[in-house]
Design a protein around this motif. Structure first.
Motif, short mmCIF file in Angstrom:
data_model
loop_
_atom_site.label_atom_id
_atom_site.label_comp_id
_atom_site.label_asym_id
_atom_site.label_seq_id
_atom_site.Cartn_x
_atom_site.Cartn_y
_atom_site.Cartn_z
N GLU A 74 0.85 -1.20 0.00
CA GLU A 74 0.00 0.00 0.00
C GLU A 74 0.88 1.24 0.00
O GLU A 74 0.62 2.20 -0.74
CB GLU A 74 -0.93 -0.05 1.22
CG GLU A 74 -2.11 0.91 1.16
CD GLU A 74 -1.75 2.33 1.57
OE1 GLU A 74 -2.36 3.26 1.04
OE2 GLU A 74 -0.84 2.52 2.41
N GLY A 132 2.08 2.21 -3.25
CA GLY A 132 1.13 2.76 -4.21
C GLY A 132 0.09 1.80 -4.75
O GLY A 132 -0.71 2.17 -5.62
N CYS A 133 0.08 0.57 -4.29
CA CYS A 133 -0.89 -0.39 -4.81
C CYS A 133 -2.32 0.16 -4.65
O CYS A 133 -2.68 0.60 -3.57
CB CYS A 133 -0.76 -1.73 -4.09
SG CYS A 133 -1.74 -3.03 -4.83
N PRO A 134 -3.08 0.19 -5.73
CA PRO A 134 -4.42 0.79 -5.65
C PRO A 134 -5.47 -0.16 -5.06
O PRO A 134 -6.43 -0.56 -5.74
CB PRO A 134 -4.74 1.12 -7.11
CG PRO A 134 -3.98 0.13 -7.91
CD PRO A 134 -2.74 -0.21 -7.11
#
Lengths: 247, 586
Positions: free
Chosen positions: B98, B101-103
């Motif tokens: 997270e 940057g994991c959406p």
């Protein structure tokens, strides 16, 4: 299941033996529900083991099998036979050098992707032990679309500007930069702007919109490009006409 | 031959390989890291995972619950110390992703959302709509670009490990683009090259999933563990095996036979739950092995729907409505419409079980170390084992992260253990041998066997003998057939004599990998005279903890069939019990 004999015209090129590319035609018995990739696999398995092309997932998510099908950039795994006549011409993706047969050299694209710093540059430092960053569904929605790019490069094959000016960073890389710029967790926009707001960046785009038309994932890179242009223009005005306003 | 000297070389650049590379780069920016893969990182099959990644994050959940679900789901074949490490690390890894940057999909208040998954008692599957693996892979790939010390070698096919002085010291690899061989010298090697689902004809696995990493380790003397456990995912599109995520059922999709009956209630997973209100760990949220086995029984009873693609059952999602399907399962809708011409908003989708995942793989300990010093493994190609006899959906994406990082830390420990200098001449001689084997394939003319022919015979015999239900007789026939195919493999010929991007050669090498993996799986299955998890024998229908609460270890022989040994399962706090997925008592 209905079967149809397709004449599959495939561009062949072997740099070790050919001075220039040529076409070779294979007669392939295709099921109507097949995709062009199935026809290529039929050739590889049954007619000619020397044909080279990239593929893997067969479900339009790995981005390997981009090629020109009847002159249009397509994923071979999502180009349905029933949408074509009895003659189908398959060539490597336009605007990229040909390595061998349908395989292109993609280093330029990979380098451009890396050049836009496509990773989160966090606004604030936060250790993992402090838990996740909050991000509302509405905040996610502002960039979600631009996360869907599978790097298939169809947009580069469709982009007239990339064809003319190879330095142009191009649709997918700019859309990806925009994706991180729009992310509520990110603070790296200024660093990325140096690359994408440059001459080789957004200003090279002539807004033909072909990139968005061919995108198999509906990422709309053209939309991202326009948003970056607008944002860069505002930056310019702030910097030059209102120097007292900090970005 | 060009020599590339590195500290750690990683084979495979999917989820586990990328995670390992980042962990190495973060631990010590001076480490030289070679990330070597036969495809560009974003083409790796991690991208095809849809549903999500499990990790305890919500206040109603606990590590103990995740432990119990995983161990029970694995029919007690999991090593419990490994599971404990895994569930402890899982939330940290998912938060780390997270931060990169994991959406992830979100709750209205901005915290990470979780969805129900099969065999899990609590909602604990983090997801990014129904493209979780895709987003994990791209987040890792993009993050890896931050680290200049990660040197990528994209489109290099690793052919042999270099082993000297009792430890792995690198490998040889073919640069696919030029056809030239390279020697990679490394203090430690991490294999993260994925599974081998392509040894079956009907699979969710992409073309690249050919067991190359497993075969590399196996041939170098590291055993393959529990290879007989192959997971069928219950819901694949019948024409081409494309996966429809377990998230379909997590969100409330139901399974129907041709009479419209939710038949899972007839196989110990009832009573029926209200449509659209899924109850965890029962009915459609039972584990994958049980669901796929139920399909087989329905087929035997004539309760399946005949389609032009064979027998199917129906996955009905209509009651979820268009809005929810578009928000939570957009890819599933797109795939169903595109590849089957059917819209889940409007009609039930015919589906059938499809080979999806290898629980087995390269034998590693809890630190991702194989018995061969200097060699580590993580991800689907490895068997730690946290998945036991049946992996729970959404544990494998997390596994990539947890054990990818773990392998990196172990590799660093290994480097720091004071390794003696490599004997360059010995490694060079091995590398020459390896290059010679490739050259011999080029030089050979007048072959008697076709690659696609042998491959299809292999796939056919695997499906015949080593499918959802197995018998001693069928497995013996499959073992015999595979032994024959391994012999006949010597008769293949490469028709493409070009050095440049020679996929004829690639397919020949991949077939060799698959044949070795397939034989290990079939021999392991033949010798495991019990039924446990995904390994179901019609002639030994019960689990036999007396004899088989053990991992199988398959050892390679170039000409003979695999030799099987057994290793005790690590039990710490959960004694083997009954896997109960009935909702009755809850």
């Amino acid at each position: 299941m209905s079967e149809r004999q397709i004449q599959l015209e495939v561009l062949r090129y072997n740099p070790e033996t050919d001075s220039e590319p040529r076409f070779q035609t294979y007669s392939v018995p295709c099921l109507n529900e097949w995709v062009v990739l199935d026809a290529l696999n039929y050739v590889k398995d049954n007619l000619d083991t020397t044909l080279s092309y990239r593929w893997s997932c067969h479900m339009a998510v790995c981005g390997s099998c981009g090629m020109m099908v009847n002159g249009e950039p397509k994923l071979a795994c999502k180009a349905f036979i029933h949408e074509y006549g009895d003659q189908i011409r398959v060539e490597p993706l336009a605007n990229f050098p040909i390595e061998r047969d349908l395989v292109t050299v993609v280093e330029d694209f990979i380098a451009k992707l890396a050049s836009v710093k496509p990773y989160l540059i966090p606004k604030e430092d936060k250790p993992v032990s402090a838990g996740e960053f909050k991000q509302t569904p509405a905040q996610l929605l502002t960039f979600k679309q631009y996360t869907l790019c599978i790097n298939c490069m169809l947009c580069y094959a469709a982009c007239p500007q990339y064809g003319l000016v190879p330095e142009f960073i191009g649709p997918a890389a700019i859309a990806l930069a925009h994706r991180y710029n729009q992310d509520s967790r990110d603070g790296g926009r200024d660093e990325r702007q140096e690359v994408i707001a440059s001459h080789e960046g957004v200003w090279e785009c002539s807004f033909v919109g072909a990139c968005s038309e061919v995108c198999p994932k509906h990422v709309d890179p053209a939309g991202a490009l326009q948003q970056v242009k607008v944002a860069s223009t505002i930056d310019w005005y702030k910097e030059h006409l209102m120097p007292w306003v900090k970005k | 031959m060009e020599i590339i000297k590195t500290d750690v070389a990683i084979v495979g650049a999917g989820g586990a390989g990328l995670r390992a590379a980042i962990a190495l780069a973060e631990a010590d920016p001076k480490l030289r890291i070679a990330l070597v893969s036969k495809v560009y990182p974003m083409r790796s099959h991690t991208c095809a995972a849809e549903g999500g990644a499990a990790g305890v994050i919500k206040s109603d959940d606990s590590l103990d619950l995740h432990f119990n679900d995983t161990v029970g789901g694995g029919d007690w074949l999991c090593d419990q110390d490994a599971v404990e490490y895994f569930i402890n690390e899982a939330p940290k890894e998912l938060i780390q992703l997270e931060h990169w940057g994991c959406p992830w999909s979100r709750e209205p208040n901005g915290s990470v959302a979780v969805r129900p998954f099969g065999g899990m008692k609590i909602k604990r599957t983090w997801f990014a709509a129904d493209k979780s693996g895709f987003h994990i892979l791209h987040t890792l790939f993009q993050t890896s670009l931050k680290y200049p010390s990660i040197q990528r070698f994209d489109e290099y096919y690793v052919t042999d490990l270099l082993v000297d002085d009792g430890r792995c010291q690198g490998f040889t690899a073919l640069e696919i683009r030029s056809g030239e061989m390279r020697q990679f010298q490394a203090g430690a090697v991490i294999i993260a090259a994925g599974g081998a689902g392509r040894m079956f004809p009907f699979t969710t696995n992409g073309a690249i999933k050919t067991g190359d990493g497993m075969a590399l380790a196996y041939r170098a003397g590291a055993p393959l563990k529990d290879m007989e456990f192959v997971q069928y995912h219950p819901t694949g599109l019948p024409n081409n095996g494309i996966l429809l995520t377990e998230g379909c059922r997590g969100e409330g999709g139901i399974l129907l036979n041709k009479h419209g009956r939710r038949y899972l209630q007839d196989y110990g997973m009832g009573p029926e739950t209200p449509v659209g209100q899924p109850v965890l760990k029962t009915m459609e949220l039972g584990p994958r092995d049980r669901l796929s086995q139920s399909f087989w029984h329905e087929q035997q009873k004539g309760n399946t729907v005949s389609t032009r693609w064979g027998d199917c059952v129906l996955l009905d999602m209509r009651h979820l409505g268009e809005k929810k399907i578009n928000e939570r399962l957009p890819f599933v809708r797109d795939l169903s419409i595109s590849y089957l011409g059917m819209d889940p908003v409007k009609e039930p989708i015919p589906i059938r079980p499809v080979v999806h995942y290898c629980m087995g793989g390269i034998h590693t300990d809890i630190k991702a170390a194989t018995p061969l010093p200097g060699l580590f493994a993580a991800g689907e190609c490895a068997c730690v084992s946290i998945n036991g006899a049946n992996r729970l959906g959404s544990n494998s994406l997390t596994e990539l992260l947890v054990f990818g990082r773990r392998a990196a830390l172990s590799a660093i420990d290994h480097l720091q253990s004071g390794l003696p200098a490599s004997k360059d001449a010995v490694l060079a001689a091995q590398a020459q041998d390896s290059a010679g084997r490739i050259q011999a394939l080029f030089d050979k003319n007048g072959g008697t066997e076709s690659i696609s022919g042998l491959r299809s015979e292999m796939m056919h015999t695997m499906e015949e003998g080593a499918g959802i239900y197995r018998t001693g007789e069928g497995l013996a026939a499959t073992c015999e057939k595979l032994a024959e195919l391994r012999q006949r493999y010597a008769g293949i010929e490469i028709h493409d004599k070009s050095r440049v991007y020679n996929t004829d050669l690639m397919q020949a090498l991949e077939l060799g990998s698959m044949l070795d993996c397939a034989e290990a799986a079939a021999v392991g299955a033949r010798d495991r005279q019990e039924s446990r998890g995904a390994h179901q024998r019609l002639d030994f229908t019960a689990r036999d903890d007396q004899k088989f609460l053990k991992h199988s270890l398959a050892y390679y022989h170039p000409k003979e069939p695999a030799r099987i040994e057994y290793l005790d399962v690590v039990i710490t706090k959960s004694q083997p019990g009954v896997r109960d997925y009935s909702g009755a008592k809850k």
